[in-house]
Motif scaffolding. Structure first.
Motif, PDB file in Angstrom:
ATOM      1  N   ASP A 167     -29.742 -17.300  85.637  1.00  0.00           N
ATOM      2  CA  ASP A 167     -28.405 -16.919  86.082  1.00  0.00           C
ATOM      3  C   ASP A 167     -27.438 -17.001  84.911  1.00  0.00           C
ATOM      4  O   ASP A 167     -27.243 -18.072  84.326  1.00  0.00           O
ATOM      5  CB  ASP A 167     -27.954 -17.851  87.214  1.00  0.00           C
ATOM      6  CG  ASP A 167     -26.653 -17.390  87.863  1.00  0.00           C
ATOM      7  OD1 ASP A 167     -26.119 -16.346  87.433  1.00  0.00           O
ATOM      8  OD2 ASP A 167     -26.175 -18.071  88.784  1.00  0.00           O
ATOM      9  N   ARG A 168     -26.807 -15.892  84.574  1.00  0.00           N
ATOM     10  CA  ARG A 168     -25.926 -15.858  83.407  1.00  0.00           C
ATOM     11  C   ARG A 168     -24.584 -16.540  83.640  1.00  0.00           C
ATOM     12  O   ARG A 168     -23.877 -16.852  82.683  1.00  0.00           O
ATOM     13  CB  ARG A 168     -25.701 -14.404  82.965  1.00  0.00           C
ATOM     14  CG  ARG A 168     -26.951 -13.760  82.392  1.00  0.00           C
ATOM     15  CD  ARG A 168     -26.673 -12.354  81.900  1.00  0.00           C
ATOM     16  NE  ARG A 168     -27.859 -11.783  81.263  1.00  0.00           N
ATOM     17  CZ  ARG A 168     -27.923 -10.546  80.782  1.00  0.00           C
ATOM     18  NH1 ARG A 168     -26.858  -9.747  80.856  1.00  0.00           N
ATOM     19  NH2 ARG A 168     -29.037 -10.103  80.221  1.00  0.00           N
ATOM     20  N   GLN A 205     -17.529  -6.767  78.152  1.00  0.00           N
ATOM     21  CA  GLN A 205     -17.356  -5.326  78.309  1.00  0.00           C
ATOM     22  C   GLN A 205     -16.258  -4.789  77.392  1.00  0.00           C
ATOM     23  O   GLN A 205     -15.319  -5.523  77.038  1.00  0.00           O
ATOM     24  CB  GLN A 205     -16.972  -5.016  79.761  1.00  0.00           C
ATOM     25  CG  GLN A 205     -18.071  -5.304  80.769  1.00  0.00           C
ATOM     26  CD  GLN A 205     -19.118  -4.227  80.748  1.00  0.00           C
ATOM     27  OE1 GLN A 205     -18.908  -3.112  81.212  1.00  0.00           O
ATOM     28  NE2 GLN A 205     -20.279  -4.553  80.196  1.00  0.00           N
ATOM     29  N   PHE A 206     -16.386  -3.537  77.026  1.00  0.00           N
ATOM     30  CA  PHE A 206     -15.311  -2.813  76.338  1.00  0.00           C
ATOM     31  C   PHE A 206     -14.865  -1.675  77.238  1.00  0.00           C
ATOM     32  O   PHE A 206     -15.650  -0.775  77.550  1.00  0.00           O
ATOM     33  CB  PHE A 206     -15.783  -2.267  74.997  1.00  0.00           C
ATOM     34  CG  PHE A 206     -14.783  -1.337  74.354  1.00  0.00           C
ATOM     35  CD1 PHE A 206     -14.943   0.038  74.440  1.00  0.00           C
ATOM     36  CD2 PHE A 206     -13.666  -1.831  73.708  1.00  0.00           C
ATOM     37  CE1 PHE A 206     -14.023   0.901  73.869  1.00  0.00           C
ATOM     38  CE2 PHE A 206     -12.741  -0.980  73.126  1.00  0.00           C
ATOM     39  CZ  PHE A 206     -12.922   0.391  73.206  1.00  0.00           C
ATOM     40  N   ILE A 247     -18.496 -11.470  89.443  1.00  0.00           N
ATOM     41  CA  ILE A 247     -18.434 -11.378  87.985  1.00  0.00           C
ATOM     42  C   ILE A 247     -19.569 -10.492  87.493  1.00  0.00           C
ATOM     43  O   ILE A 247     -20.734 -10.693  87.854  1.00  0.00           O
ATOM     44  CB  ILE A 247     -18.523 -12.776  87.338  1.00  0.00           C
ATOM     45  CG1 ILE A 247     -17.405 -13.684  87.855  1.00  0.00           C
ATOM     46  CG2 ILE A 247     -18.442 -12.670  85.819  1.00  0.00           C
ATOM     47  CD1 ILE A 247     -17.490 -15.105  87.358  1.00  0.00           C
ATOM     48  N   TYR A 248     -19.231  -9.499  86.674  1.00  0.00           N
ATOM     49  CA  TYR A 248     -20.254  -8.610  86.103  1.00  0.00           C
ATOM     50  C   TYR A 248     -21.022  -9.342  85.009  1.00  0.00           C
ATOM     51  O   TYR A 248     -20.425  -9.903  84.086  1.00  0.00           O
ATOM     52  CB  TYR A 248     -19.598  -7.359  85.519  1.00  0.00           C
ATOM     53  CG  TYR A 248     -20.550  -6.498  84.720  1.00  0.00           C
ATOM     54  CD1 TYR A 248     -21.437  -5.645  85.363  1.00  0.00           C
ATOM     55  CD2 TYR A 248     -20.579  -6.563  83.331  1.00  0.00           C
ATOM     56  CE1 TYR A 248     -22.319  -4.853  84.636  1.00  0.00           C
ATOM     57  CE2 TYR A 248     -21.456  -5.785  82.596  1.00  0.00           C
ATOM     58  CZ  TYR A 248     -22.321  -4.933  83.252  1.00  0.00           C
ATOM     59  OH  TYR A 248     -23.199  -4.160  82.544  1.00  0.00           O
ATOM     60  N   THR A 249     -22.348  -9.344  85.109  1.00  0.00           N
ATOM     61  CA  THR A 249     -23.191 -10.010  84.115  1.00  0.00           C
ATOM     62  C   THR A 249     -24.240  -9.081  83.524  1.00  0.00           C
ATOM     63  O   THR A 249     -25.119  -9.543  82.800  1.00  0.00           O
ATOM     64  CB  THR A 249     -23.897 -11.228  84.747  1.00  0.00           C
ATOM     65  OG1 THR A 249     -24.732 -10.775  85.824  1.00  0.00           O
ATOM     66  CG2 THR A 249     -22.897 -12.237  85.255  1.00  0.00           C
ATOM     67  N   GLY A 250     -24.191  -7.791  83.847  1.00  0.00           N
ATOM     68  CA  GLY A 250     -25.213  -6.872  83.371  1.00  0.00           C
ATOM     69  C   GLY A 250     -26.474  -6.893  84.201  1.00  0.00           C
ATOM     70  O   GLY A 250     -27.460  -6.255  83.851  1.00  0.00           O
ATOM     71  N   GLN A 251     -26.447  -7.645  85.317  1.00  0.00           N
ATOM     72  CA  GLN A 251     -27.624  -7.765  86.175  1.00  0.00           C
ATOM     73  C   GLN A 251     -27.335  -7.234  87.582  1.00  0.00           C
ATOM     74  O   GLN A 251     -27.911  -7.703  88.558  1.00  0.00           O
ATOM     75  CB  GLN A 251     -28.066  -9.231  86.267  1.00  0.00           C
ATOM     76  CG  GLN A 251     -28.470  -9.827  84.927  1.00  0.00           C
ATOM     77  CD  GLN A 251     -28.728 -11.317  85.015  1.00  0.00           C
ATOM     78  OE1 GLN A 251     -28.131 -12.023  85.809  1.00  0.00           O
ATOM     79  NE2 GLN A 251     -29.625 -11.803  84.174  1.00  0.00           N
TER      80      GLN A 251
END
Length: 580
Positions: free
Chosen positions: A216-217, A259-260, A288-292
């Motif tokens: 979990d990030r 993120q950009f 929350i965005y974590t890329g997962q």
């Protein structure tokens, strides 16, 4: 794909805007064919037949077609959309049990305590002390030698000082404890020494490192995310119109999910998806965005999975959900419609299952065209540029006057008209923007190398903003700005705290003032109320008795406060009890 890559974009204020690329061509459906041109005639004829097939597929759709049929059964027609508007079944407002607990004259701190209750601070105390013990066993530093276990009251005092720091801006934390007359802020050294504040900041923790999942990030703040999401949904039921959009928490540290987003003011940061009430900005749920976000082994797009996860609390209840073009797709609208949820949102013209015929029309400014399928209206409106919007609440493109006037060349005027679904979209998309405006003014978080600590303070800011919204949902709120609301919370939280006797530096003063003379500047003393021309012995109603609806007058008042009080009982109550 980021939102900045889209043909159509939503401005920061939630209203319709456009990207700068007018001539972007959708190439997502194209495939590259590698042909082997040999010398024999059979291969050349085969190549020519393949090229002819490719050209046939690339031909534009004729405007004479009455329908646009996709391979998976999406049959878009020019007929009027048959809508089935879902009825809102919830009772919006504060939870009745919470409302009964708060009462009629609640303070800002009482409202915040419903979100950040004592068990929240106890959790921070437990994990901070555990983390400090784990670190001090590994490292033998000066900070570890000076550390002693933190208490719940100390954590509350720490947060109060953080709130005050967000209002009193200084370049470095050390300056808050400066003794220079032009910089001095006495409340900080009076509450807590600088070293103790920095020690709590260093060891601040929210989870047991030995028990958390390494995959979990956001494992170090996962407990806080789940706690706040549960509280937000328990305390308040949002009104009918809600919106899902994202915010960007400014952060340039080393996180693999930073993120950009060029269209955002911060540009670099951690992305938060939020479900907010459109009118007030109350945040019911966030992620929350974590890329997962993409579900493994599934073809469901990330944008669709995010919406379905955030929308769980509102599905099947007749809510109207507003989305921007990063989330919207015909398939998502169909799923939400089946789940008894109305939905309105802008959409990209190259989304899967979008009617290609809609792009073939040559529209002039002010023209509008529509297609419908499965209870969903798809509209293209030509303003300064093309606007694509879908709705499950509207049956046709009804043009409505906005009340604004556009001035033409030569002094002529004309009324500004827009499709009703565009007007409703602009009105409904303001929830997250309103919430971000509250967060942008005096944020609680400071620069930190640790990304999870900055995310924690950002989430505490979300809790304070929600408390501000709830406060004005009460029967008799006192009108105040978000700044005064935050300061009142910090001031009230510092009352009735039992803090330890922190060690002081330096030698004690040799010329110590006697105890009986130490009250010269701060103590309160009684005196008789001055006489007037009409009354030699003046009397006034006692403030404490008046608070309890007792009509009783006295000849005494406080010399410093100038408040009439009975001596000695009411005088002592007034100066020792906050809610007398």
């Amino acid at each position: 794909m980021y939102k900045s890559d889209a043909l159509y974009e939503s401005d920061d204020d939630g209203t319709i805007g456009y990207s700068s690329d007018d001539n972007e061509i959708d190439t997502s459906h194209r495939s590259v064919h590698t042909l082997d041109y040999s010398s024999d005639s059979s291969s050349s004829s085969e190549a020519s037949s393949v090229l002819q097939n490719v050209r046939k597929r690339a031909r534009p759709i004729s405007s004479s077609d009455d329908s646009d049929v996709a391979d998976d059964g999406w049959n878009w027609t020019e007929e009027e959309n048959i809508v089935n508007i879902k009825q809102f079944t919830e009772t919006p407002g504060i939870n009745p049990l919470v409302l009964r607990t708060l009462g009629a004259n609640s303070t800002p701190l009482c409202v915040l305590k419903q979100i950040l209750s004592d068990d929240f601070f106890e959790m921070i105390v437990t994990e901070t002390n555990r983390y400090a013990a784990q670190m001090n066993m590994q490292r033998n530093t000066k900070m570890s030698k000076d550390w002693f276990p933190v208490t719940s009251d100390e954590i509350k005092a720490y947060f109060s000082l953080c709130i005050i720091m967000s209002q009193v801006k200084k370049f470095k934390i050390d300056l808050y404890w400066s003794k220079r007359r032009i910089l001095e802020t006495p409340v900080f050294p009076q509450i807590m020494p600088r070293k103790r504040f920095l020690s709590i900041t260093h060891y601040l923790h929210f989870v047991n490192n030995e028990m958390m999942s390494k995959e979990d990030r956001i494992r170090k703040v996962r407990s806080v995310v789940e706690y706040l999401n549960t509280k937000f949904q328990q305390l308040y039921v949002p009104e009918e119109d809600v919106v899902i959009d994202e915010s960007l928490m400014k952060f340039r540290g080393r996180l693999n999910y930073v993120q950009f987003i060029a269209s955002k003011r911060a540009r670099f940061g951690v992305k938060f998806y939020k479900l907010c009430e459109s009118t007030s900005g109350y945040c019911s749920k966030f992620k929350i965005y974590t890329g997962q976000d993409k579900i493994q082994g599934s073809d469901i797009p990330v944008s669709q999975s995010v919406v379905m996860e955030l929308a769980k609390p509102i599905l099947g209840k007749g809510y109207t959900l507003f989305l921007d073009n990063w989330y919207s797709s015909p398939e998502l609208f169909k799923i939400l419609n089946k789940n008894n949820t109305n939905v309105v949102g802008t959409v990209r013209k190259n989304r899967k299952n979008m009617p290609q015929k809609l792009t073939s029309y040559n529209l002039k400014k002010g023209d509008v065209t529509t297609l419908s399928c499965s209870g969903i209206l798809c509209l293209r409106w030509r303003d300064r540029k093309d606007v694509y919007i879908m709705s499950s609440k509207h049956s046709k493109a009804e043009m409505v006057a906005t009340g604004k006037i556009r001035r033409k060349k030569g002094g002529e005027q004309e009324d500004v008209v827009k499709p009703s679904c565009v007007i409703e979209y602009n009105r409904g998309m303001g929830g997250v923007d309103r919430h971000d405006q509250f967060l942008a003014s005096f944020p609680l978080m400071r620069n930190s190398v640790k990304g999870y600590k900055k995310m924690f303070f950002y989430m505490v800011d979300i809790a304070i903003c929600n408390a501000y919204v709830l406060y004005f949902k009460l029967p008799n709120p006192t009108k105040q700005s978000i700044v005064n609301f935050r300061l009142n919370i910090a001031e009230d939280m510092l009352y009735n705290l039992s803090l330890p006797n922190y060690p002081t530096r330096g030698r004690p003063s040799q010329n110590k003032c006697p105890t009986r003379l130490q009250a010269e500047h701060w103590a309160h003393f009684p005196k008789h109320i001055p006489s007037t021309e009409k009354k030699k012995i003046s009397t006034k109603r006692c403030r404490v008795c008046l608070k309890h609806n007792i009509r009783s007058e006295t000849t005494w008042q406080c010399k410093k406060c100038l408040v009439a009080l009975h001596v000695p009982k009411c005088f002592e109550i007034f100066h020792t009890i906050q809610n007398y």
